[in-house]
Design an enzyme around this catalytic site. Structure first.
Site, PDB file in Angstrom:
ATOM      1  N   SER A 282       0.847  -1.201   0.000  1.00  0.00           N
ATOM      2  CA  SER A 282       0.000   0.000   0.000  1.00  0.00           C
ATOM      3  C   SER A 282       0.879   1.247   0.000  1.00  0.00           C
ATOM      4  O   SER A 282       2.062   1.185   0.336  1.00  0.00           O
ATOM      5  CB  SER A 282      -0.932   0.021   1.216  1.00  0.00           C
ATOM      6  OG  SER A 282      -0.249   0.477   2.360  1.00  0.00           O
ATOM      7  N   GLY A 283       0.293   2.352  -0.345  1.00  0.00           N
ATOM      8  CA  GLY A 283       1.048   3.593  -0.458  1.00  0.00           C
ATOM      9  C   GLY A 283       1.046   4.453   0.784  1.00  0.00           C
ATOM     10  O   GLY A 283       1.385   5.629   0.719  1.00  0.00           O
TER      11      GLY A 283
END
Length: 177
Positions: free
Chosen positions: A48-49
């Protein structure tokens, strides 16, 4: 004993060289995934970012075990997302509440701190190294198709060396010794 140097046949030389190159490439690709584990590191891939730009999606993380009491604000830690969760989250420590046995954490890309404190029980360790894009390569060798492909490359390399030996008259050479 008559030790004559014989020139390798071009096809045998190519087979032998290709087999050697394949094995070296496989070893070089697998070393960063295996050696750190011997020294107690766990490896994870970022999916995920939430920690971008510091740790982009696809990074390979090296997590070292540590005492949760020793974590300080700005340390990046890995932890399980919940008591029964297997999801691994990597966020930055905002506050270490030693008395309560929990962390307040936040992803760099998130506007607010995480809603739930992270219990020491869910703490995995401290992020020691993040290598951007290397996580994608690590996943290739971690998944079943990647393991099969790696085994196939080993078999191919051994086959190429065997073919080179055979092309050089390997059986005949053994009989002459």
């Amino acid at each position: 004993m008559d030790k004559k140097k014989t020139k390798k046949r071009p096809v045998a030389a190519v087979c032998s060289s290709l087999g050697t190159v394949l094995l070296i490439m496989l070893v070089v690709a697998c070393l960063p995934l295996t050696v750190p584990r011997v020294f107690g590191y766990q490896l994870y891939t970022v999916v995920s970012g939430s920690m971008e730009p510091a740790i982009p999606v696809g990074s390979l993380l090296y997590i070292q075990s540590a005492q949760p009491e020793n974590m300080v604000p700005d340390d990046v830690i890995a932890f399980y997302g919940g008591r029964d969760s297997t999801a691994v989250i990597t966020h930055r420590v905002v506050e270490n509440r030693e008395f309560m046995g929990e962390f307040i954490t936040k992803g760099d890309a998130n506007e607010k701190e995480d809603m739930e404190p992270v219990s020491y029980d869910n703490f995995i360790g401290k992020v020691r190294l993040a290598i951007p894009a290397a996580g994608k390569a690590a996943q290739v060798f971690s998944d079943t198709p990647g393991k099969i492909a790696a085994a196939g490359l080993i078999v191919l390399a051994v086959f190429l060396h065997g073919a080179a030996w055979k092309l050089e008259g390997g059986e005949d050479r053994d009989e002459n010794r």
